[in-house]
Design a protein around this motif. Structure first.
Motif, short mmCIF file in Angstrom:
data_model
loop_
_atom_site.label_atom_id
_atom_site.label_comp_id
_atom_site.label_asym_id
_atom_site.label_seq_id
_atom_site.Cartn_x
_atom_site.Cartn_y
_atom_site.Cartn_z
N ILE A 51 -32.52 -9.97 8.49
CA ILE A 51 -31.38 -9.41 8.38
C ILE A 51 -30.48 -9.16 9.20
CG2 ILE A 51 -30.25 -7.60 6.94
CD1 ILE A 51 -32.38 -9.24 5.23
N MET A 52 -29.09 -9.63 8.98
CA MET A 52 -27.97 -9.56 9.97
C MET A 52 -27.08 -8.48 9.36
SD MET A 52 -25.30 -12.20 11.50
CE MET A 52 -24.39 -12.68 9.93
N VAL A 53 -26.48 -7.52 10.30
CA VAL A 53 -25.77 -6.35 9.58
C VAL A 53 -24.60 -6.46 10.47
CG1 VAL A 53 -25.62 -3.88 8.84
CG2 VAL A 53 -27.81 -5.09 8.72
N MET A 54 -23.38 -6.44 9.75
CA MET A 54 -22.01 -6.38 10.43
C MET A 54 -21.37 -5.10 9.98
SD MET A 54 -20.61 -10.43 10.23
CE MET A 54 -21.17 -10.71 8.52
N LYS A 55 -20.99 -4.46 11.03
CA LYS A 55 -20.27 -3.16 10.66
C LYS A 55 -18.86 -3.25 11.50
CE LYS A 55 -24.23 -0.52 10.37
NZ LYS A 55 -25.17 0.65 10.85
N ILE A 56 -17.75 -2.97 10.83
CA ILE A 56 -16.43 -3.13 11.21
C ILE A 56 -15.57 -2.06 10.96
CG2 ILE A 56 -14.30 -4.80 11.29
CD1 ILE A 56 -16.04 -6.68 9.92
N LYS A 57 -15.04 -1.42 11.98
CA LYS A 57 -14.36 -0.36 12.06
C LYS A 57 -12.95 -0.31 12.90
CE LYS A 57 -14.66 4.85 12.66
NZ LYS A 57 -14.83 5.35 11.50
N GLY A 58 -12.00 -0.79 12.31
CA GLY A 58 -10.75 -0.86 13.20
C GLY A 58 -10.74 -2.13 14.05
#
Length: 221
Positions: free
Chosen positions: A35-42
């Protein structure tokens, strides 16, 4: 009622624009499975992905132009310059005859298939000789917002195949590509607007930090 509905839409749009994004995908290939998880914040992104050296995290800061790779098993934090690494990767791809800037417009097959809970249109794709298919769900919520956020990562890196670059209507919920190292399948698990803590983008305590030289073939020792 129409006025109330209008203001509700404005509020929902404003919240979406400032929301953090979390995207989970299942990856299946000869090199990477999991599983690849991408988290983007600003201006920041975090990508957690399984790799041959164990679970790895990539931290990107689009404002400072810095990328940090966290090798958790080794407790190592390798810092790199995003622009230099992208130029180096693009040069290596072109030298190998794989110019991924040459992306043909996906061809609609006319077929529609169910991928999870989504009904998706099927497209044939060709990226510098790599052929395959993508499945795009037209009615996926907040699709343009997710595309815009994923484009930040796409623009800052030089991946061999990136579904975020595909010119198709809707959200790519699945892709199947033939590559030099064998078939690669990516399936979307979820794309949500969820709060992401600022601490997610920090180097954990106890990690050894080093700067990786941008020399072709160089690896940390």
């Amino acid at each position: 009622m129409r006025i109330l509905h209008f203001f509700t839409l404005i509020i929902a749009t404003a919240v979406a624009v400032h929301a953090d994004v979390v995207i989970e995908q299942k990856m299946e290939s000869a090199a990477v499975n999991g599983i690849m998880v991408m988290k983007i914040k600003g201006d920041q992104a975090r990508i957690d992905v399984p790799s041959p050296v164990g679970q790895t995290t990539i931290l990107m800061n689009f404002k400072t132009g810095e990328m940090t790779t966290l090798m958790h098993a080794q407790k190592l934090a390798v810092k790199m310059d995003l622009k230099a690494m992208k130029q180096q990767a693009e040069a290596q791809q072109k030298a190998a005859g794989s110019d991924t800037s040459k992306i043909e417009k996906p061809k609609a097959t006319g077929a529609r298939e169910k991928i999870g809970e989504w009904t998706a249109d099927v497209y044939e794709v060709n990226v510098s000789g790599m052929t395959g298919k993508v499945w795009a769900a037209r009615d996926y919520p907040n699709v343009q917002l997710f595309k815009d956020e994923m484009k930040k990562i796409s623009d800052a890196s030089a991946s061999g195949f990136d579904a975020a670059k595909m010119d198709v209507p809707g959200m790519v919920v699945k892709s199947e590509m033939s590559t030099a190292v064998g078939p690669m399948t990516t399936t979307l698990i979820k794309a949500k607007l969820e709060p992401v803590a600022a601490s997610e983008f920090a180097i954990p305590p106890g990690y050894t930090e080093m700067k990786m030289p941008t020399v072709p073939g160089a690896v940390p020792k």
